[in-house]
Design an enzyme around this catalytic site. Structure first.
Site, PDB file in Angstrom:
ATOM      1  N   GLU A   1       0.849  -1.199   0.000  1.00  0.00           N
ATOM      2  CA  GLU A   1       0.000   0.000   0.000  1.00  0.00           C
ATOM      3  C   GLU A   1       0.882   1.246   0.000  1.00  0.00           C
ATOM      4  O   GLU A   1       1.595   1.505   0.967  1.00  0.00           O
ATOM      5  CB  GLU A   1      -0.915   0.012   1.226  1.00  0.00           C
ATOM      6  CG  GLU A   1      -1.759   1.267   1.352  1.00  0.00           C
ATOM      7  CD  GLU A   1      -2.479   1.380   2.695  1.00  0.00           C
ATOM      8  OE1 GLU A   1      -2.803   2.523   3.086  1.00  0.00           O
ATOM      9  OE2 GLU A   1      -2.715   0.346   3.343  1.00  0.00           O
TER      10      GLU A   1
ATOM     11  N   ARG B   1       0.358  10.420   0.499  1.00  0.00           N
ATOM     12  CA  ARG B   1       0.755  11.455   1.454  1.00  0.00           C
ATOM     13  C   ARG B   1       1.925  12.286   0.942  1.00  0.00           C
ATOM     14  O   ARG B   1       2.367  13.216   1.630  1.00  0.00           O
ATOM     15  CB  ARG B   1       1.120  10.816   2.804  1.00  0.00           C
ATOM     16  CG  ARG B   1      -0.034  10.041   3.422  1.00  0.00           C
ATOM     17  CD  ARG B   1       0.332   9.432   4.751  1.00  0.00           C
ATOM     18  NE  ARG B   1      -0.629   8.418   5.148  1.00  0.00           N
ATOM     19  CZ  ARG B   1      -0.538   7.707   6.263  1.00  0.00           C
ATOM     20  NH1 ARG B   1       0.471   7.908   7.093  1.00  0.00           N
ATOM     21  NH2 ARG B   1      -1.445   6.791   6.543  1.00  0.00           N
TER      22      ARG B   1
ATOM     23  N   LYS C   1     -10.738  -2.239   6.746  1.00  0.00           N
ATOM     24  CA  LYS C   1      -9.583  -1.781   7.498  1.00  0.00           C
ATOM     25  C   LYS C   1     -10.061  -1.318   8.871  1.00  0.00           C
ATOM     26  O   LYS C   1     -11.140  -0.718   8.985  1.00  0.00           O
ATOM     27  CB  LYS C   1      -8.924  -0.632   6.739  1.00  0.00           C
ATOM     28  CG  LYS C   1      -7.769   0.056   7.447  1.00  0.00           C
ATOM     29  CD  LYS C   1      -7.204   1.144   6.551  1.00  0.00           C
ATOM     30  CE  LYS C   1      -6.086   1.912   7.222  1.00  0.00           C
ATOM     31  NZ  LYS C   1      -5.437   2.863   6.292  1.00  0.00           N
TER      32      LYS C   1
END
Length: 213
Positions: free
Chosen positions: A47, A51, A135
């Site tokens: 993943e 950001r 998640k």
């Protein structure tokens, strides 16, 4: 693609290894050797979080150049993010929480989404929409493995990928639970090793994570 098919895809991705590395990458040039080190260590699902400005370029490079890698995009906050992830070649997307807009966009996209939850109400909302793989974020601050364990009885049809504050030493507490399919963790790709180009070190961290049960 129907939600059931997308959930089957997410399930297969999460089952590839005990840990999904959560990567913050500043230099896209590091993406391919990093991903190759993770795959060599037995950790194929990766993943890459949105950001940093380098994130989508990194995803594109991994998708095109790293055999065996299943690259996804994390920190997906908007429909635009979801579309950009798909265009970059991501195989899955991960959001820290849920919103009506992101869920509607996921319904219209063929990119499988792993949505974030922190409460039983959020889990129930996603169940109503056909999501069975979620998640749990931020895992440790939100209640840790004890909270997920408590959800196993009233919500037995859901399996989680806890992420947030988990380490190599604490991961087994989560992985031992029947409703946890894997964990997410940033410890496999620490900033110092990425900056130094320590691919052997990252492969070693991946091998340690691969051995978790």
């Amino acid at each position: 693609m129907h939600i059931d098919s997308k959930q089957q895809s997410i399930a297969a991705t999460l089952a590839l290894a005990p840990v999904v590395p959560v990567v913050i990458i500043d230099d896209a040039k590091a993406a391919v050797p990093m991903a190759r080190a993770l795959v060599a260590g037995g950790i194929p699902a990766i993943e890459v979080t949105l950001r940093t400005p380098a994130a989508l370029e990194a995803v594109r490079a991994i998708a095109q150049e790293v055999e065996g890698a299943v690259v996804g995009v994390g920190t997906v906050l908007t429909p635009k993010d979801l579309h950009a992830a798909r265009e970059a070649g991501a195989r899955f997307a991960v959001s820290p929480g849920i919103s009506p807009n992101i869920l509607a966009a996921a319904d219209d996209s063929d990119l499988p989404l792993l949505p974030g939850t922190a409460t039983a109400s959020e889990v129930m909302t996603l169940l109503e929409r056909g999501y069975r793989h979620l998640k749990f974020f931020p895992a440790v601050p939100a209640g840790g493995h004890k909270l997920i364990a408590a959800w196993a009885s009233p919500l037995p049809q859901v399996r989680f990928c806890p992420t947030g504050g988990i380490s190599l030493s604490s991961a087994p507490d989560f992985l031992s639970l029947p409703n946890v399919i894997c964990v997410g963790g940033s410890w496999l790709t620490p900033a110092d090793k990425l900056k130094a180009g320590d691919w052997a070190g990252i492969e070693l961290l991946a091998r340690e994570a691969r051995g978790l049960k």
